[in-house]
Scaffold this motif. Structure first.
Motif, short mmCIF file in Angstrom:
data_model
loop_
_atom_site.label_atom_id
_atom_site.label_comp_id
_atom_site.label_asym_id
_atom_site.label_seq_id
_atom_site.Cartn_x
_atom_site.Cartn_y
_atom_site.Cartn_z
N SER A 35 15.37 9.55 -36.01
CA SER A 35 14.66 10.52 -36.58
C SER A 35 13.32 11.22 -36.33
CB SER A 35 15.21 11.06 -37.96
OG SER A 35 14.46 10.11 -38.70
N SER A 53 24.51 10.58 -36.45
CA SER A 53 23.33 11.35 -36.16
C SER A 53 23.04 11.10 -34.71
CB SER A 53 22.47 11.14 -36.99
OG SER A 53 21.22 10.08 -36.57
N TRP A 59 16.18 11.77 -44.50
CA TRP A 59 16.03 12.00 -42.93
C TRP A 59 17.13 12.43 -42.18
CZ3 TRP A 59 12.55 7.09 -42.69
CH2 TRP A 59 11.17 7.28 -43.29
N ILE A 60 18.21 11.50 -42.47
CA ILE A 60 19.47 11.90 -41.53
C ILE A 60 20.15 13.18 -41.99
CG2 ILE A 60 21.67 10.94 -40.94
CD1 ILE A 60 19.72 9.33 -40.04
N ASP A 75 18.60 15.85 -43.13
CA ASP A 75 17.96 17.02 -42.21
C ASP A 75 18.05 17.06 -40.74
OD1 ASP A 75 16.58 17.33 -44.74
OD2 ASP A 75 14.60 16.05 -44.01
N LYS A 76 18.23 15.94 -40.26
CA LYS A 76 18.57 16.02 -38.82
C LYS A 76 19.92 16.48 -38.42
CE LYS A 76 19.36 12.65 -34.68
NZ LYS A 76 19.33 11.24 -34.14
#
Ligand code: FMN
Length: 202
Positions: free
Chosen positions: A68, A139, A175-176, A178-179
């Motif tokens: 990310s 992701s 973070w994942i 959001d990605k």
């Protein structure tokens, strides 16, 4: 099926710049095989410098971060190869490329282990760390998977996050999330952000 170990692989570019990414290392007898999909900076690097290190990160944010856009993690010099390894790991191994099986889609680099070292005791498995690992892999496949499948799998992994994550695992998960949300054009998250504790503002 061969055993695959999920690691942080570090290589050096022709100019000597560090490249740090998660890769599955396929164990085949005595060899550990690295199989990057083309196009790949790791391939370019291995052609110039046919050595690599594989580390087992203590902090799962390294894995989520590397997929990310957060690749600036502390590294240390390798012991036997001209390269770097992740500084904060349970352990790491160093490899020389002994053989290449070339392929237009996914060449295979057979690594011969020349050094291995433990750095920190491994006390136990954690479900949230495994969930972050799975979500991080998901992701990197967003272009190949249907949104429904991605969200169904994320919802399942979120159970382990909500039950067993520490702060690092939770941050890595976010973070994942959001990605994935950005790729699917969603504003909501699979796992709602925790309500701030009433004492948090004090
Ligand atoms: C746990 C994990 C394992 C991965 N294993 C591989 C792999 O074996 N081969 C691959 O091409 N990409 C793999 N990926 C995706 C790569 O990390 C990602 O595509 C990265 O950008 C590849 O590095 P490169 O750009 O140097 O090829 C994995 C990702 C994660 C999170």
């Amino acid at each position: 099926m061969p055993l695959i170990l999920e690691t942080i692989v570090t290589t050096l570019s022709p100019a000597g710049d560090l490249h740090l990414v998660p890769f599955g290392l396929i164990r085949e007898g005595e060899a550990y095989v690295l199989a990057p999909f083309r196009p790949s900076p790791t391939i370019v690097n291995l052609e110039a410098n046919p050595v690599f290190a594989a580390s087992s990160p203590r902090d799962v944010r390294v894995i989520a971060g590397a997929v990310s856009g957060r690749r600036d993690w502390p590294v240390a010099d390798c012991a036997r190869i001209p390269g770097k390894r992740l500084a904060d790991s349970f352990g790491h191994a160093e490899f020389e490329v002994a053989r290449i099986e070339d392929d237009g889609t996914r060449p295979r680099y057979h690594g011969r282990m020349v050094h291995a070292e433990s750095h920190h005791p491994f006390i136990g498995y954690n479900r949230a760390q495994a969930a972050v690992l799975e979500a991080a892999i998901l992701s990197t496949r967003l272009h190949m998977l249907e949104p429904d499948k991605i969200l169904t799998e994320m919802a399942y992994h979120a159970i382990a996050i909500s039950k067993t994550a520490g702060p690092h695992e939770r941050e890595a998960w976010d973070w994942i999330e959001d990605k994935v949300a950005a790729a699917l054009g969603r504003s909501e998250r699979v796992l709602a952000n925790p309500t701030p504790h009433p004492d948090a503002a004090r």
